[in-house]
Motif scaffolding. Structure first.
Motif, PDB file in Angstrom:
ATOM      1  N   GLY A  25      18.538  41.383  46.054  1.00  0.00           N
ATOM      2  CA  GLY A  25      19.917  40.917  46.194  1.00  0.00           C
ATOM      3  C   GLY A  25      20.842  41.541  45.166  1.00  0.00           C
ATOM      4  N   SER A  26      22.093  41.100  45.214  1.00  0.00           N
ATOM      5  CA  SER A  26      23.122  41.642  44.329  1.00  0.00           C
ATOM      6  C   SER A  26      23.877  40.520  43.633  1.00  0.00           C
ATOM      7  N   LEU A  27      24.380  40.844  42.450  1.00  0.00           N
ATOM      8  CA  LEU A  27      25.253  39.951  41.698  1.00  0.00           C
ATOM      9  C   LEU A  27      26.290  40.811  40.998  1.00  0.00           C
ATOM     10  N   ARG A  28      27.435  40.204  40.751  1.00  0.00           N
ATOM     11  CA  ARG A  28      28.482  40.889  40.005  1.00  0.00           C
ATOM     12  C   ARG A  28      28.876  40.017  38.823  1.00  0.00           C
ATOM     13  N   LEU A  29      28.673  40.536  37.636  1.00  0.00           N
ATOM     14  CA  LEU A  29      29.086  39.843  36.419  1.00  0.00           C
ATOM     15  C   LEU A  29      30.471  40.324  36.008  1.00  0.00           C
ATOM     16  N   SER A  30      31.225  39.418  35.430  1.00  0.00           N
ATOM     17  CA  SER A  30      32.542  39.779  34.934  1.00  0.00           C
ATOM     18  C   SER A  30      32.704  39.266  33.506  1.00  0.00           C
ATOM     19  N   CYS A  31      33.366  40.039  32.688  1.00  0.00           N
ATOM     20  CA  CYS A  31      33.664  39.661  31.314  1.00  0.00           C
ATOM     21  C   CYS A  31      35.171  39.686  31.139  1.00  0.00           C
ATOM     22  N   ALA A  32      35.740  38.536  30.830  1.00  0.00           N
ATOM     23  CA  ALA A  32      37.184  38.435  30.634  1.00  0.00           C
ATOM     24  C   ALA A  32      37.482  38.425  29.140  1.00  0.00           C
ATOM     25  N   ALA A  33      38.355  39.330  28.727  1.00  0.00           N
ATOM     26  CA  ALA A  33      38.722  39.409  27.311  1.00  0.00           C
ATOM     27  C   ALA A  33      40.042  38.672  27.081  1.00  0.00           C
ATOM     28  N   SER A  34      40.158  38.071  25.894  1.00  0.00           N
ATOM     29  CA  SER A  34      41.365  37.318  25.559  1.00  0.00           C
ATOM     30  C   SER A  34      42.486  38.224  25.064  1.00  0.00           C
ATOM     31  N   THR A  35      42.196  39.521  24.992  1.00  0.00           N
ATOM     32  CA  THR A  35      43.182  40.494  24.572  1.00  0.00           C
ATOM     33  C   THR A  35      43.054  41.737  25.439  1.00  0.00           C
ATOM     34  N   SER A  36      43.937  42.680  25.244  1.00  0.00           N
ATOM     35  CA  SER A  36      43.879  43.904  26.030  1.00  0.00           C
ATOM     36  C   SER A  36      42.557  44.622  25.801  1.00  0.00           C
ATOM     37  N   ILE A  37      41.931  45.056  26.888  1.00  0.00           N
ATOM     38  CA  ILE A  37      40.657  45.757  26.730  1.00  0.00           C
ATOM     39  C   ILE A  37      40.864  47.130  26.099  1.00  0.00           C
ATOM     40  N   PHE A  38      42.100  47.588  26.034  1.00  0.00           N
ATOM     41  CA  PHE A  38      42.377  48.873  25.392  1.00  0.00           C
ATOM     42  C   PHE A  38      42.373  48.759  23.869  1.00  0.00           C
ATOM     43  N   SER A  39      42.207  47.541  23.365  1.00  0.00           N
ATOM     44  CA  SER A  39      42.015  47.356  21.929  1.00  0.00           C
ATOM     45  C   SER A  39      40.555  47.531  21.526  1.00  0.00           C
ATOM     46  N   PHE A  40      39.713  47.804  22.524  1.00  0.00           N
ATOM     47  CA  PHE A  40      38.298  48.053  22.278  1.00  0.00           C
ATOM     48  C   PHE A  40      38.003  49.525  22.525  1.00  0.00           C
ATOM     49  N   ILE A  41      37.307  50.142  21.607  1.00  0.00           N
ATOM     50  CA  ILE A  41      36.943  51.539  21.816  1.00  0.00           C
ATOM     51  C   ILE A  41      35.771  51.647  22.786  1.00  0.00           C
ATOM     52  N   ARG A  42      35.010  50.571  22.865  1.00  0.00           N
ATOM     53  CA  ARG A  42      33.825  50.582  23.720  1.00  0.00           C
ATOM     54  C   ARG A  42      33.495  49.153  24.139  1.00  0.00           C
ATOM     55  N   MET A  43      33.126  48.981  25.386  1.00  0.00           N
ATOM     56  CA  MET A  43      32.642  47.700  25.881  1.00  0.00           C
ATOM     57  C   MET A  43      31.304  47.924  26.562  1.00  0.00           C
ATOM     58  N   GLY A  44      30.510  46.871  26.587  1.00  0.00           N
ATOM     59  CA  GLY A  44      29.207  47.049  27.197  1.00  0.00           C
ATOM     60  C   GLY A  44      28.561  45.742  27.608  1.00  0.00           C
ATOM     61  N   TRP A  45      27.488  45.879  28.324  1.00  0.00           N
ATOM     62  CA  TRP A  45      26.640  44.764  28.725  1.00  0.00           C
ATOM     63  C   TRP A  45      25.263  44.948  28.093  1.00  0.00           C
ATOM     64  N   TYR A  46      24.776  43.878  27.516  1.00  0.00           N
ATOM     65  CA  TYR A  46      23.426  43.826  26.979  1.00  0.00           C
ATOM     66  C   TYR A  46      22.702  42.692  27.688  1.00  0.00           C
ATOM     67  N   ARG A  47      21.383  42.720  27.609  1.00  0.00           N
ATOM     68  CA  ARG A  47      20.622  41.607  28.165  1.00  0.00           C
ATOM     69  C   ARG A  47      19.433  41.298  27.275  1.00  0.00           C
TER      70      ARG A  47
END
Length: 117
Positions: free
Chosen positions: A16-38
């Motif tokens: 099956g499939s799932l879609r995770l979402s991460c909502a930031a409280s600020t502009s994502i352009f204030s981050f040089i890098r974003m990622g998912w870990y598990r």
């Protein structure tokens, strides 16, 4: 205080499939890098995928072709589309971001993904 909030986790059958979402409280352009870990039970936290401000993406070798990372500057979100899920994908998935100015690293609280029949 920057906050990252994950959503979209849950229980899914193998294949099956799932879609995770991460909502930031600020502009994502204030981050040089974003990622998912598990982190699976009894295992260390590992990188799943990352995306930079230049839209450069990186994936764990074992996940290439099944997972896709993306981000939306208008919504200040980062997503992880997970397809063809396997039992071994069961883990808590964490959103991660690194500040472009202060290099500070931020973490979300985690979202449980369980692959089970």
């Amino acid at each position: 205080q920057v906050q990252l909030v994950e959503s979209g986790g849950g229980l899914v059958q193998p294949g099956g499939s799932l879609r995770l979402s991460c909502a930031a409280s600020t502009s994502i352009f204030s981050f040089i890098r974003m990622g998912w870990y598990r982190q699976a039970p009894g295992k260390e936290r590992e990188l799943v995928a990352s995306i930079t401000n230049y839209e450069t993406t990186t994936y764990a070798d074992s996940l290439k072709g099944r997972f896709t990372i993306s981000r939306d500057g208008a919504k200040n979100t980062m997503d992880l589309q997970m397809n063809s899920l396997k039992f071994e994908d069961t883990a808590v998935y964490y959103c991660n971001a690194k500040g472009v100015l202060d290099n500070r690293v931020y973490w979300g609280q985690g979202a449980q993904v369980t692959v089970s029949s």
